[in-house]
Design an enzyme around this catalytic site. Structure first.
Site, PDB file in Angstrom:
ATOM      1  N   LYS A  15       2.243 -15.514 105.406  1.00  0.00           N
ATOM      2  CA  LYS A  15       1.543 -14.330 105.113  1.00  0.00           C
ATOM      3  C   LYS A  15       0.257 -14.974 105.488  1.00  0.00           C
ATOM      4  CE  LYS A  15      -0.826 -14.595 102.058  1.00  0.00           C
ATOM      5  NZ  LYS A  15      -1.682 -15.127 100.869  1.00  0.00           N
ATOM      6  N   ASP A 146       1.060 -12.005  94.896  1.00  0.00           N
ATOM      7  CA  ASP A 146       1.508 -11.833  96.511  1.00  0.00           C
ATOM      8  C   ASP A 146       2.898 -11.218  96.421  1.00  0.00           C
ATOM      9  OD1 ASP A 146      -0.972 -12.294  97.096  1.00  0.00           O
ATOM     10  OD2 ASP A 146      -0.946 -14.142  98.000  1.00  0.00           O
TER      11      ASP A 146
HETATM   12  O1  C5P Z   1      -0.205 -14.483  90.829  1.00  0.00           O
HETATM   13  P1  C5P Z   1      -0.090 -15.765  91.175  1.00  0.00           P
HETATM   14  O2  C5P Z   1       0.774 -16.740  90.429  1.00  0.00           O
HETATM   15  O3  C5P Z   1       0.110 -16.183  92.636  1.00  0.00           O
HETATM   16  O4  C5P Z   1      -1.638 -16.322  91.270  1.00  0.00           O
HETATM   17  C1  C5P Z   1      -2.118 -17.637  90.829  1.00  0.00           C
HETATM   18  C2  C5P Z   1      -3.525 -17.685  90.048  1.00  0.00           C
HETATM   19  O5  C5P Z   1      -4.379 -17.247  90.839  1.00  0.00           O
HETATM   20  C3  C5P Z   1      -3.449 -16.609  88.793  1.00  0.00           C
HETATM   21  O6  C5P Z   1      -3.108 -17.362  87.632  1.00  0.00           O
HETATM   22  C4  C5P Z   1      -4.972 -16.179  88.697  1.00  0.00           C
HETATM   23  O7  C5P Z   1      -5.712 -17.511  88.392  1.00  0.00           O
HETATM   24  C5  C5P Z   1      -5.441 -16.401  90.534  1.00  0.00           C
HETATM   25  N1  C5P Z   1      -5.305 -15.171  90.910  1.00  0.00           N
HETATM   26  C6  C5P Z   1      -6.474 -14.092  90.615  1.00  0.00           C
HETATM   27  N2  C5P Z   1      -6.410 -12.920  91.162  1.00  0.00           N
HETATM   28  C7  C5P Z   1      -5.500 -12.459  92.037  1.00  0.00           C
HETATM   29  C8  C5P Z   1      -4.169 -13.269  92.312  1.00  0.00           C
HETATM   30  C9  C5P Z   1      -4.424 -14.657  91.767  1.00  0.00           C
HETATM   31  O8  C5P Z   1      -7.271 -14.386  89.856  1.00  0.00           O
HETATM   32  N3  C5P Z   1      -5.501 -11.359  92.314  1.00  0.00           N
END
Ligand code: C5P
Length: 297
Positions: A15, A146
Site C-alpha cells: 500500500k 489501515d
Molecule cells: O492501527 P495501527 O495498529 O496500524 O496503528 C498503530 C499506531 O499508530 C496506533 O497505536 C497509533 O499510535 C498510531 N496511529 C494513529 N492514527 C492513525 C493510525 C495509527 O495515531 N490513524
C-alpha cells in the site's frame, strides 16, 4: 467437522500513500487522516487450506525479520485476523495458513495490514462464511487502522482514522519503484515525533484530484505532501539519502515517503522505466531493498 481440500491464494500487495495529510486527532489519541492510497500488483501472498487446527507458516525473504520481532505467534496480525474471524462467526474451523513475506516489515507500505486483510478474505471463502465487505471492514478496523483499506486493492481516498473509504482512481498505470534502506520504523514513534517536533495537524485538504496524468502529478507535487515524512526523517536519517538518490533518477516524476516510513517511492510513466531505475539503485546500493512494479490504476 468437514475439512475442505480447497486451497485459496490471495495477494497482499504493498500500500502506498501517494499523499498523507494529518488533519486532526481524536480524544483517544488516534490521528485523523486525509490520504490517497494506491496498491502495487505484487507483494506478500497468503495461502489457506483446510486443516483441523489454525497454524501459520511464514516463508519468503522477510520471514526471518518477522520471526526476529516475535511475529510468528498469536500476536501476528495474520493469526489475529484468523482468530477474530473465527470468533465472530462462532465456529471452530482450522486452517493451515502460509504467508510469503516479500515486503519489509514496519516500513510504511502496509505489509502487516495487507496480510491481515488478505487472511480475512481468504478465510471468508475457505470457511464459506459469506460475510459482506461491510462486516469484514468492521472486523478489519479492530485489527488496525489501515486494514479496512487493504481489503480493496485499488486506489482509495481514505479519511477518518482509516475507516472512511471512497473508491478513487489514478489517471494511468504508473510504474513505481519502492526503496527501503533496511531500517524499521515504529508508527507510534513517528506520530510521537510529529508532535514532539511541533508539527501541527495539516489544515490543507487538497482540491479535486485532476484526471489528466500531467495535472495529477503536478497536483500531487504542489498541493499534497506526506506530513509524517519530516518526523520520520528526524528519527531515521537514512531516509534522506534514499529520497536523494530516487530524486536523481531520470524520469522519476515524483518522490515521496509512504505512510510512517521508512519506505520511499518514485513514480514513473511506465513499469519498464521503474525497472531500469531498479537496476541503477541496486548497483549503487546492494544492501537496500528495491522493488519495481506497477500501480493498479
Ligand atoms: O492501527 P495501527 O495498529 O496500524 O496503528 C498503530 C499506531 O499508530 C496506533 O497505536 C497509533 O499510535 C498510531 N496511529 C494513529 N492514527 C492513525 C493510525 C495509527 O495515531 N490513524
Amino acid at each position: 467437522m468437514d475439512i475442505t481440500n480447497q486451497i485459496i491464494t490471495r495477494s497482499a500487495p504493498a500500500k502506498l500513500n501517494l499523499y498523507l495529510h494529518i488533519v486532526g486527532q481524536r480524544a483517544d489519541g488516534y490521528h485523523l487522516l486525509d490520504s490517497l492510497f494506491a496498491f502495487t500488483q505484487n507483494g506478500d501472498e497468503i495461502t489457506v487450506r483446510g486443516a483441523p487446527e489454525l497454524s501459520l507458516e511464514v516463508t519468503g525473504p522477510f520471514a526471518g525479520s518477522l520471526a526476529a520481532v516475535g511475529g510468528l505467534n498469536a500476536d501476528n496480525l495474520v493469526m489475529k485476523a484468523a482468530l477474530l474471524l473465527r470468533s465472530h462467526a462462532g465456529i471452530k474451523n482450522g486452517a493451515a495458513i502460509s504467508l510469503s513475506k516479500n515486503l519489509p516489515i514496519a516500513s510504511g507500505i502496509g505489509g502487516g495490514s495487507a496480510d491481515a486483510a488478505a487472511t480475512l478474505l481468504a478465510l471468508n471463502d475457505l470457511w464459506q462464511l459469506d460475510l459482506s465487505l461491510e462486516t469484514l471492514s468492521a472486523l478489519a478496523l479492530r485489527l488496525g487502522a489501515d486494514v479496512p483499506a487493504c481489503l480493496h486493492d485499488r486506489p482509495l481516498h481514505v479519511s477518518g482514522i482509516g475507516e472512511q473509504i471512497k473508491a478513487s482512481s489514478l489517471p494511468k498505470d504508473y510504474g513505481i519503484l519502492l526503496v527501503n534502506s533496511g531500517e524499521a520504523l515504529s508508527t507510534p514513534a513517528v506520530f510521537q515525533a510529529f508532535h514532539a517536533d511541533g508539527y501541527k495537524p495539516s489544515v490543507r485538504l487538497p482540491c479535486r484530484q485532476p484526471k489528466e496524468s500531467a495535472d495529477f502529478i503536478k497536483w500531487l507535487l504542489e498541493k499534497t505532501s506526506n506530513d509524517l515524512q519530516a518526523p520520520a526523517v528526524s528519527l531515521c536519517p537514512a531516509i534522506a539519502p534514499v529520497m536523494r538518490d530516487l530524486s536523481a533518477i531520470n524520469g522519476a516524476m515524483m518522490v515521496r515517503m509512504s505512510g510512517s516510513g521508512a519506505t520511499c517511492f518514485a513514480l514513473f510513466q511506465t513499469v519498464s522505466e521503474a525497472k531500469q531505475a531498479q537496476i541503477r539503485i541496486e548497483a549503487d546500493h546492494p544492501k537496500w531493498w528495491v522493488m519495481a512494479d506497477q500501480l493498479v490504476p
